[in-house]
Write a protein that holds these residues in place. Structure first.
Motif, PDB file in Angstrom:
ATOM      1  N   GLN A   1       0.837  -1.188   0.000  1.00  0.00           N
ATOM      2  CA  GLN A   1       0.000   0.000   0.000  1.00  0.00           C
ATOM      3  C   GLN A   1       0.879   1.247   0.000  1.00  0.00           C
ATOM      4  O   GLN A   1       1.841   1.347   0.741  1.00  0.00           O
ATOM      5  N   THR A   2       0.537   2.209  -0.859  1.00  0.00           N
ATOM      6  CA  THR A   2       1.329   3.425  -0.958  1.00  0.00           C
ATOM      7  C   THR A   2       1.029   4.358   0.202  1.00  0.00           C
ATOM      8  O   THR A   2       0.031   4.213   0.908  1.00  0.00           O
ATOM      9  N   GLU A   7       1.417   9.143  -3.039  1.00  0.00           N
ATOM     10  CA  GLU A   7       0.256   9.485  -3.857  1.00  0.00           C
ATOM     11  C   GLU A   7       0.306  10.942  -4.305  1.00  0.00           C
ATOM     12  O   GLU A   7      -0.037  11.271  -5.440  1.00  0.00           O
ATOM     13  N   HIS A  56     -11.915   5.148  -8.017  1.00  0.00           N
ATOM     14  CA  HIS A  56     -10.697   4.522  -7.493  1.00  0.00           C
ATOM     15  C   HIS A  56      -9.918   5.474  -6.595  1.00  0.00           C
ATOM     16  O   HIS A  56      -9.529   5.124  -5.478  1.00  0.00           O
ATOM     17  N   VAL A  57      -9.681   6.699  -7.077  1.00  0.00           N
ATOM     18  CA  VAL A  57      -8.804   7.603  -6.351  1.00  0.00           C
ATOM     19  C   VAL A  57      -9.436   8.095  -5.050  1.00  0.00           C
ATOM     20  O   VAL A  57      -8.743   8.237  -4.028  1.00  0.00           O
ATOM     21  N   CYS A  59     -11.668   6.467  -3.167  1.00  0.00           N
ATOM     22  CA  CYS A  59     -11.648   5.344  -2.228  1.00  0.00           C
ATOM     23  C   CYS A  59     -10.247   5.154  -1.656  1.00  0.00           C
ATOM     24  O   CYS A  59     -10.073   4.938  -0.450  1.00  0.00           O
ATOM     25  N   HIS A  60      -9.247   5.264  -2.513  1.00  0.00           N
ATOM     26  CA  HIS A  60      -7.863   5.072  -2.064  1.00  0.00           C
ATOM     27  C   HIS A  60      -7.443   6.154  -1.076  1.00  0.00           C
ATOM     28  O   HIS A  60      -6.802   5.880  -0.056  1.00  0.00           O
ATOM     29  N   TRP A  61      -7.822   7.405  -1.367  1.00  0.00           N
ATOM     30  CA  TRP A  61      -7.483   8.500  -0.464  1.00  0.00           C
ATOM     31  C   TRP A  61      -8.167   8.341   0.886  1.00  0.00           C
ATOM     32  O   TRP A  61      -7.586   8.620   1.930  1.00  0.00           O
ATOM     33  N   GLN A  63      -8.867   5.651   2.365  1.00  0.00           N
ATOM     34  CA  GLN A  63      -8.157   4.611   3.104  1.00  0.00           C
ATOM     35  C   GLN A  63      -6.825   5.112   3.651  1.00  0.00           C
ATOM     36  O   GLN A  63      -6.400   4.717   4.742  1.00  0.00           O
ATOM     37  N   LEU A  64      -6.170   5.985   2.886  1.00  0.00           N
ATOM     38  CA  LEU A  64      -4.823   6.443   3.262  1.00  0.00           C
ATOM     39  C   LEU A  64      -4.827   7.571   4.288  1.00  0.00           C
ATOM     40  O   LEU A  64      -3.998   7.602   5.198  1.00  0.00           O
TER      41      LEU A  64
END
Length: 305
Positions: A1-2, A7, A56-57, A59-61, A63-64
């Motif tokens: 995971q980044t 990012e 996608h972006v 949801c990823h943000w 999480q991060l």
């Protein structure tokens, strides 16, 4: 995971181009109009941007980005803007180094990058570009406060903002009071006031000033209104042109050569309307303050990290 840092760097290096292409597509589509063949292309663009990119972006943000990730972020932050960029730039220029800071409300990174590319077409321009992690919520009043010199910003449940104890709303006078506490020979001006002033008036406004903050409200004002929100990409183009013209004007009128251009926050925009299924119910959160983009509430278990 980044990580958040990775990012941010990826966006600054290449991902931003997706937002630029989407903005350019609708900017030119609105100028030429819709035909039957273009409708198919528009549907394809909208589907790809929404489902393959935004879904996608975001949801990823989500999480991060946590409190810890924000606190430990080692890159540039908007809340450190004055001491990381403005103060060093002023010292570098010495006694003759008056700095003009142009803050465009809603000027997101990808627009800033295009603006930088346009400015570099002038052989006399020697510039550089950087990106910052904004404050949350990424909202005008808080973002504008973060760009001023401060040690602490306090936000209450009604979105009243205080910088080191001084109120900092959407008032130029309040912002100027905060700025002058650190830089006595400074001022805050509305962009249109400077743009419409005669040369003698501009010289008087900037006389004996070491630092001037100029506030442009082209993008955010159009994007926030329901009737004008579809004009936001046109506003981006106009804002970039106005900033270039302002720099040329001040360089010619008062021989100013040192500028910082930034935004108080960015924005996410898609042309298709949000479906009800895309929204969340907020009643259970008992928000102290809410609008259509964000809310302020005490965290509830299981809802926020």
């Amino acid at each position: 995971q980044t990580s958040v840092r990775e990012e941010v760097e990826a966006y600054g290096a290449k991902t931003y181009w997706i937002d630029t292409c989407y903005r350019k597509f609708y900017y030119y589509l609105d100028r030429v109009g819709m035909s039957e063949n273009v409708e198919k292309i528009r549907d394809l663009v909208e589907n790809m941007y929404t489902n393959r990119y935004l879904a996608h972006v975001t949801c990823h943000w989500n999480q991060l980005l946590s409190d810890q990730a924000y606190r430990t972020y080692a890159g540039a932050k908007e809340e450190n803007f004055f001491y990381s960029y403005v103060e060093p730039f002023m010292r570098e220029g010495g006694k003759e180094g008056r700095v003009v800071v142009i803050i465009s409300d809603g000027l997101r990174y990808e627009c800033g990058r295009e603006l930088m590319d346009n400015l570099e077409l002038d052989e006399k321009c020697d510039g550089s570009l950087d990106l910052m992690l904004s404050v949350l919520p990424s909202e005008t009043t808080l973002g504008m406060a973060a760009l001023l010199p401060h040690e602490e910003i306090r936000v209450d449940e009604n979105l009243n903002i205080y910088a080191d104890g001084l109120p900092c709303g959407n008032s130029l006078l309040e912002r100027q009071r905060i700025l002058q506490r650190t830089v006595p020979r400074s001022a805050c001006y509305d962009f249109d006031r400077v743009r419409n002033a005669k040369q003698a008036e501009v010289r008087q406004m900037f006389q004996d000033k070491d630092l001037v903050y100029i506030y442009q409200n082209q993008i955010d004002s159009r994007g926030e209104g329901q009737r004008s929100e579809n004009e936001v990409f046109h506003a981006c183009q106009e804002a970039m042109g106005e900033i270039q013209e302002m720099i040329r004007r001040l360089t010619g009128y008062i021989s100013n050569t040192r500028y910082l251009v930034t935004g108080d926050h960015g924005f996410i925009y898609k042309r298709e309307k949000l479906e009800e299924s895309d929204k969340i119910a907020v009643d259970a959160l008992h928000p102290g303050y809410k609008n259509k983009r964000f809310l302020l509430s005490k965290p509830l278990p299981g809802l926020f990290r």
